[in-house]
Motif scaffolding. Structure first.
Motif, PDB file in Angstrom:
ATOM      1  N   ALA A   1       4.084  -2.546  -8.440  1.00 25.01           N
ATOM      2  CA  ALA A   1       4.489  -1.160  -8.218  1.00 25.01           C
ATOM      3  C   ALA A   1       5.991  -1.021  -8.005  1.00 25.01           C
ATOM      4  O   ALA A   1       6.609  -0.030  -8.419  1.00 25.01           O
TER       5      ALA A   1
ATOM      6  N   ARG B   1       1.420   6.446  -6.991  1.00 23.80           N
ATOM      7  CA  ARG B   1       0.259   7.211  -7.454  1.00 23.80           C
ATOM      8  C   ARG B   1       0.559   8.704  -7.441  1.00 23.80           C
ATOM      9  O   ARG B   1       0.261   9.433  -8.394  1.00 23.80           O
TER      10      ARG B   1
ATOM     11  N   GLU C   1       0.825  -1.211   0.000  1.00 25.67           N
ATOM     12  CA  GLU C   1       0.000   0.000   0.000  1.00 25.67           C
ATOM     13  C   GLU C   1       0.862   1.266   0.000  1.00 25.67           C
ATOM     14  O   GLU C   1       0.521   2.259  -0.650  1.00 25.67           O
TER      15      GLU C   1
ATOM     16  N   ASP D   1      -4.664   4.208 -11.192  1.00 29.85           N
ATOM     17  CA  ASP D   1      -4.836   2.876 -10.609  1.00 29.85           C
ATOM     18  C   ASP D   1      -3.491   2.165 -10.597  1.00 29.85           C
ATOM     19  O   ASP D   1      -2.785   2.142 -11.610  1.00 29.85           O
ATOM     20  N   ILE D   2      -3.141   1.605  -9.455  1.00 32.31           N
ATOM     21  CA  ILE D   2      -1.843   0.957  -9.282  1.00 32.31           C
ATOM     22  C   ILE D   2      -2.030  -0.543  -9.127  1.00 32.31           C
ATOM     23  O   ILE D   2      -2.914  -1.000  -8.389  1.00 32.31           O
ATOM     24  N   ASN D   3      -1.202  -1.316  -9.805  1.00 33.90           N
ATOM     25  CA  ASN D   3      -1.133  -2.751  -9.573  1.00 33.90           C
ATOM     26  C   ASN D   3      -0.154  -2.963  -8.412  1.00 33.90           C
ATOM     27  O   ASN D   3       1.062  -2.850  -8.607  1.00 33.90           O
ATOM     28  N   PRO D   4      -0.649  -3.232  -7.191  1.00 33.72           N
ATOM     29  CA  PRO D   4       0.243  -3.261  -6.027  1.00 33.72           C
ATOM     30  C   PRO D   4       1.304  -4.349  -6.109  1.00 33.72           C
ATOM     31  O   PRO D   4       2.341  -4.258  -5.457  1.00 33.72           O
TER      32      PRO D   4
ATOM     33  N   ALA E   1       2.176   1.703  -3.500  1.00 34.86           N
ATOM     34  CA  ALA E   1       1.108   2.142  -4.397  1.00 34.86           C
ATOM     35  C   ALA E   1       0.794   3.621  -4.199  1.00 34.86           C
ATOM     36  O   ALA E   1       0.616   4.369  -5.159  1.00 34.86           O
TER      37      ALA E   1
ATOM     38  N   ALA F   1      -5.524   0.664  -4.584  1.00 40.80           N
ATOM     39  CA  ALA F   1      -4.429  -0.302  -4.568  1.00 40.80           C
ATOM     40  C   ALA F   1      -4.948  -1.665  -4.985  1.00 40.80           C
ATOM     41  O   ALA F   1      -4.847  -2.637  -4.262  1.00 40.80           O
TER      42      ALA F   1
ATOM     43  N   ALA G   1       0.824   0.291 -13.711  1.00 41.55           N
ATOM     44  CA  ALA G   1      -0.181   1.271 -13.310  1.00 41.55           C
ATOM     45  C   ALA G   1      -0.882   1.785 -14.554  1.00 41.55           C
ATOM     46  O   ALA G   1      -0.404   1.615 -15.685  1.00 41.55           O
TER      47      ALA G   1
END
Length: 494
Positions: free
Chosen positions: A153, A126, A119, A147-150, A122, A194, A210
């Motif tokens: 990242a 972001r 998190e 939008d983040i691909n955790p 992310a 996340a 992302a």
């Protein structure tokens, strides 16, 4: 995400790795052993998280923590400790550890540490992507959804991994993913999550780090692969350059389609040539159709070598020059939303492709030319609009508050292009705006000289001239006498 585990007991390492692999956490977990070998392994892997035992031979956990933070400060570290090692755990937090875990490690606590790291990455990424987008767009970051691909990242911060930026239409990306198209208003969407959002998982999404959505555009940040060539970057500081290049290429392709050459927007001198042709084109109304068509073809060919923004601006400037020729009236007949005076920038931006914009502009230009050839613009403007603009300009000239009035300031106040206003005066009066303004002011000065006894300096100021010497020169050039000579001569005559 990459995680390294260091402990001098192999069974402890295996237990932690098994718990991580069995928890559903999407991560690569590396057994790096202990001591100096663990440091070498961590520096080679560059994980997002390292889990270190405090008590180890050869190099204890605190020494390993300090060495990792000195070499790779971005790596998060959690310490493994027993009940008797709280003093060491406190020292570890002071040295930069994010947390500590008691042995035997609880699965939920372990997952909690991993989640916090994901998190945090992310959230950090972001903010960086929002900042990058805001630097490139005049509108800044308002209404932008990130939008983040955790699970990916950390690749953004790994300088060994090649990354790339790709643009796509939001609807096309959603359709490819088998998802419904997202709502058009990005401000109604959550400002980043996340997790993988709907519409992100398009073909090849295994490498997706992302996505940034702004209006109808989706910008994908992806892992490019080890053998990737072309517009890729490894370090975050190089992302803006690659991003801007991809953005320009994408927007040119979307706007011009097949109309423009691959080097559109990169031709030196094209803007100047387009501007020169624009002025000739605006002055060609009323000529034979062949000359107008040839000029339009030459102008549009130069406009196609500009960026989409520059090409739209060229069209807006051309339409502004044509305003007194009944253009607003003609536009209202051709489109659902007529543009108000001075509103051409908004109108051209509402047309999504160059082919359509060029077609619309050509139709409007031909309509203006037809009206001029038929005598429809003999009066110097498009009916009521021409009269209104002319009256407004006269009112500005006659106001004592506008002593410093110029063609540019008058055009801005009325909402016309300066060239358009000058053309309007030429048609109405036979002279351009500046010549008419001088004559009108000097006629006012003549009246004041004859009807009042005020000093010449006061007359000059009331006529709009703060510089008395300049006023005297203009007055003599216009009437053959200085203001004082004129007043004396008229008094002798009368």
């Amino acid at each position: 995400m990459k995680i390294c585990v260091a402990d001098d007991e192999q069974e402890v390492r295996r237990s932690i790795i098994a718990k991580l692999n069995g928890s559903g956490v999407k991560a690569e977990v590396f057994d790096v052993g202990f001591g100096s070998g663990a440091l070498e392994g961590i520096l080679a892997v560059r994980p997002e998280l390292a889990i270190l035992d405090i008590r180890m031979p050869e190099m204890d956990g605190l020494s390993l923590l300090k060495a990792v933070k000195r070499r790779e400060p971005g790596i998060q570290v959690a310490m493994l400790t027993g009940y008797s090692d709280f003093a060491y755990a406190k020292e570890a937090i002071h040295l930069g550890a994010m947390d500590y875990l008691l042995k035997p490690v609880d699965r939920e606590e372990l997952n909690g540490v991993v989640l916090r790291v994901a998190e945090g990455l992310a959230a950090r990424l972001r903010e960086e992507l929002l900042w990058l987008y805001g630097c490139m767009e005049e509108g800044g970051r308002s209404g932008v959804q990130v939008d983040i691909n955790p699970h990916m990242a950390g690749l953004w911060y790994d300088t060994r991994v090649a990354k790339r930026v790709r643009y796509a239409e939001a609807e096309a990306a959603a359709t490819a993913a088998g998802q419904p198209a997202a709502a058009p208003d990005a401000e109604e969407q959550p400002q980043g999550r996340a997790s993988e959002p709907p519409g992100m998982a398009v073909p090849g999404s295994d490498g997706l780090i992302a996505s940034v959505r702004a209006g109808r555009e989706i910008i994908r940040i992806e892992e490019a692969g080890r053998d990737a060539l072309g517009a890729v970057f490894h370090e975050g500081r190089d992302a803006a350059r690659v991003w801007a290049k991809e953005q320009a290429s994408w927007r040119r392709s979307r706007f011009f389609g097949g109309a423009a050459s691959p080097s559109s927007g990169l031709i030196p001198g094209a803007a100047g040539k387009a501007a020169a042709l624009r002025k000739r084109l605006a002055g060609a109304a009323g000529t034979d159709g062949r000359e107008l068509a040839e000029l339009f073809t030459a102008w549009s060919a130069q406009a196609e070598l500009l960026s989409p923004e520059e090409a739209r601006r060229e069209c807006a400037e051309l339409l502004a020059l044509l305003e007194p020729s009944g253009l607003a009236e003609g536009l209202g007949k051709r489109t659902a939303a007529p543009a108000a005076s001075g509103g051409w920038t908004g109108w051209v931006e509402s047309v999504s492709t160059w082919d359509e914009l060029r077609r619309q502009v050509r139709g409007l230009l031909e309509g203006c030319a037809a009206r001029e050839r038929d005598g429809g613009a003999e009066g110097g403007g498009s009916g009521d609009n021409g009269d209104r603009w002319f009256r407004q300009a006269l009112s500005l000239m006659d106001s004592p508050a506008n002593a410093g009035l110029t063609l540019e300031s008058a055009a801005q106040a009325i909402g016309l292009h300066p060239v358009t206003l000058s053309r309007l005066f030429k048609r109405r009066t036979g002279v351009n705006f500046v010549r008419f303004l001088i004559s009108r002011r000097l006629e006012r000065a003549k009246t004041l000289l004859l009807e009042t006894g005020e000093p010449v300096a006061s007359v000059a100021a009331q006529a709009g001239y703060a510089d008395l010497r300049h006023f005297n020169r203009l007055f003599k050039a216009e009437f053959g006498q200085t203001p004082g000579e004129f007043r004396k001569a008229r008094h002798r005559e009368g």
